[in-house]
Design a protein around this motif. Structure first.
Motif, mmCIF file in Angstrom:
data_model
loop_
_atom_site.group_PDB
_atom_site.id
_atom_site.type_symbol
_atom_site.label_atom_id
_atom_site.label_comp_id
_atom_site.label_asym_id
_atom_site.label_seq_id
_atom_site.Cartn_x
_atom_site.Cartn_y
_atom_site.Cartn_z
ATOM 1 N N ASP A 40 3.924 3.541 -0.490
ATOM 2 C CA ASP A 40 4.398 2.659 0.575
ATOM 3 C C ASP A 40 5.341 1.662 -0.084
ATOM 4 O OD1 ASP A 40 4.834 1.150 2.773
ATOM 5 O OD2 ASP A 40 2.752 0.522 3.053
ATOM 6 N N GLU A 41 6.640 1.831 0.141
ATOM 7 C CA GLU A 41 7.673 1.035 -0.543
ATOM 8 C C GLU A 41 7.523 -0.467 -0.294
ATOM 9 O OE1 GLU A 41 10.034 2.304 -2.588
ATOM 10 O OE2 GLU A 41 9.377 4.363 -2.264
ATOM 11 N N SER A 42 6.969 -0.857 0.837
ATOM 12 C CA SER A 42 6.868 -2.288 1.156
ATOM 13 C C SER A 42 5.755 -2.984 0.373
ATOM 14 C CB SER A 42 6.639 -2.472 2.664
ATOM 15 O OG SER A 42 5.389 -1.909 3.028
ATOM 16 N N THR A 43 4.901 -2.222 -0.316
ATOM 17 C CA THR A 43 3.772 -2.838 -1.025
ATOM 18 C C THR A 43 3.967 -2.899 -2.542
ATOM 19 O OG1 THR A 43 2.610 -0.732 -1.221
ATOM 20 C CG2 THR A 43 2.154 -2.069 0.744
ATOM 21 N N ILE A 44 5.147 -2.558 -3.050
ATOM 22 C CA ILE A 44 5.382 -2.563 -4.496
ATOM 23 C C ILE A 44 5.441 -4.002 -4.997
ATOM 24 C CG2 ILE A 44 6.999 -1.981 -6.341
ATOM 25 C CD1 ILE A 44 7.837 0.456 -4.723
ATOM 26 N N VAL A 45 4.614 -4.300 -6.011
ATOM 27 C CA VAL A 45 4.575 -5.638 -6.603
ATOM 28 C C VAL A 45 4.791 -5.480 -8.102
ATOM 29 C CG1 VAL A 45 3.156 -7.677 -7.028
ATOM 30 C CG2 VAL A 45 2.950 -6.449 -4.859
ATOM 31 N N THR A 81 4.007 -4.706 -15.163
ATOM 32 C CA THR A 81 3.131 -3.761 -14.462
ATOM 33 C C THR A 81 3.587 -3.642 -13.027
ATOM 34 O OG1 THR A 81 1.579 -5.510 -13.917
ATOM 35 C CG2 THR A 81 1.118 -4.252 -15.909
ATOM 36 N N LEU A 82 3.449 -2.439 -12.486
ATOM 37 C CA LEU A 82 3.802 -2.167 -11.101
ATOM 38 C C LEU A 82 2.538 -1.836 -10.341
ATOM 39 C CD1 LEU A 82 6.959 -1.378 -11.999
ATOM 40 C CD2 LEU A 82 6.739 -0.266 -9.805
ATOM 41 N N THR A 83 2.331 -2.472 -9.215
ATOM 42 C CA THR A 83 1.192 -2.194 -8.352
ATOM 43 C C THR A 83 1.731 -1.812 -6.987
ATOM 44 O OG1 THR A 83 -0.011 -3.915 -9.541
ATOM 45 C CG2 THR A 83 -0.990 -3.125 -7.500
ATOM 46 N N MET A 84 1.161 -0.752 -6.419
ATOM 47 C CA MET A 84 1.633 -0.305 -5.110
ATOM 48 C C MET A 84 0.495 0.334 -4.351
ATOM 49 S SD MET A 84 3.837 2.769 -6.732
ATOM 50 C CE MET A 84 4.290 1.768 -8.103
ATOM 51 N N MET A 85 0.657 0.468 -3.071
ATOM 52 C CA MET A 85 -0.342 1.101 -2.217
ATOM 53 C C MET A 85 0.145 2.511 -1.867
ATOM 54 S SD MET A 85 -2.760 -1.193 -1.481
ATOM 55 C CE MET A 85 -3.455 -0.786 0.081
ATOM 56 N N ALA A 86 -0.823 3.402 -1.770
ATOM 57 C CA ALA A 86 -0.494 4.762 -1.321
ATOM 58 C C ALA A 86 -0.665 4.813 0.193
ATOM 59 C CB ALA A 86 -1.429 5.764 -1.983
ATOM 60 N N ARG A 87 0.027 5.734 0.818
ATOM 61 C CA ARG A 87 -0.108 5.881 2.267
ATOM 62 C C ARG A 87 -0.107 7.348 2.632
ATOM 63 N NH1 ARG A 87 5.324 5.403 5.479
ATOM 64 N NH2 ARG A 87 6.736 6.244 3.937
#
Length: 184
Positions: free
Chosen positions: A155-160, A170-176
């Motif tokens: 989910d591109e909007s959740t990349i931190v 570090t990259l943190t992101m949510m899967a959808r």
């Protein structure tokens, strides 16, 4: 367990026991012989060495035992048979996994991942049926499988992006869950 005062004290005998025997005093000549170093090995076999090597009691016991009796009803172990069976099983599995001879509705994990990833980009029901046929899977089975299994999508909007005190990013992101957008 318990205190040491309740245990019997160990006492050693004051006299020598009768079975201990007494040593005979050594003569002066024999004492000098003992001090002289004896050879530990000989360069050539002497008669004393040959006589020491022979063991008549051992040979007589062996002859009393007689010949060895072998139980022929024992099951022989053949590791080669096990290895051949394992080889045949792996070969059969590889043959079934080949695209030209693949079994219907059976996929390797890598092929299933490719199928589910490709499924996300189809735009029509006809393309989805063609994709199922390409992977030798029934359309109904693919539809049933896709209800419960999918490949991860980001989910591109959740990349931190974050950086720690050492400067490591570090990259943190949510899967959808992504389903194909089919035209109706």
């Amino acid at each position: 367990m318990g205190s040491s005062s309740s245990k019997a004290a160990r006492t050693l005998p004051k006299e020598r026991p009768s079975w201990a025997g007494s040593r005979t005093p050594l003569k002066q000549d024999s004492a000098q012989e003992i001090r002289r170093p004896r050879p530990l090995a000989f360069e050539n076999k002497t008669d004393a060495v040959e006589a020491d090597a022979k063991d008549p009691q051992f040979m007589s016991k062996l002859s009393q035992l007689g010949s060895v009796r072998v139980d022929h009803h024992m099951r022989s172990v053949r590791p080669a048979d096990y290895v051949q069976q394992m080889y045949r099983s792996r070969l059969q599995s590889e043959v079934e996994a080949l695209p030209s001879h693949s079994t219907r509705n059976r996929l390797l994990a890598s092929s299933l991942s490719e199928l589910l990833e490709s499924r996300k980009t189809v735009q029509s029901q006809a393309e989805l049926q063609a994709l199922a046929e390409q992977y030798h899977i029934d359309f109904a089975k693919l539809d049933e499988l896709a209800r419960f299994v999918n490949t991860p999508s980001i989910d591109e909007s959740t990349i931190v992006r974050s950086t720690d005190h050492d400067g490591e990013e570090t990259l943190t992101m949510m899967a959808r869950w992504v389903d194909p957008k089919l035209e109706t």
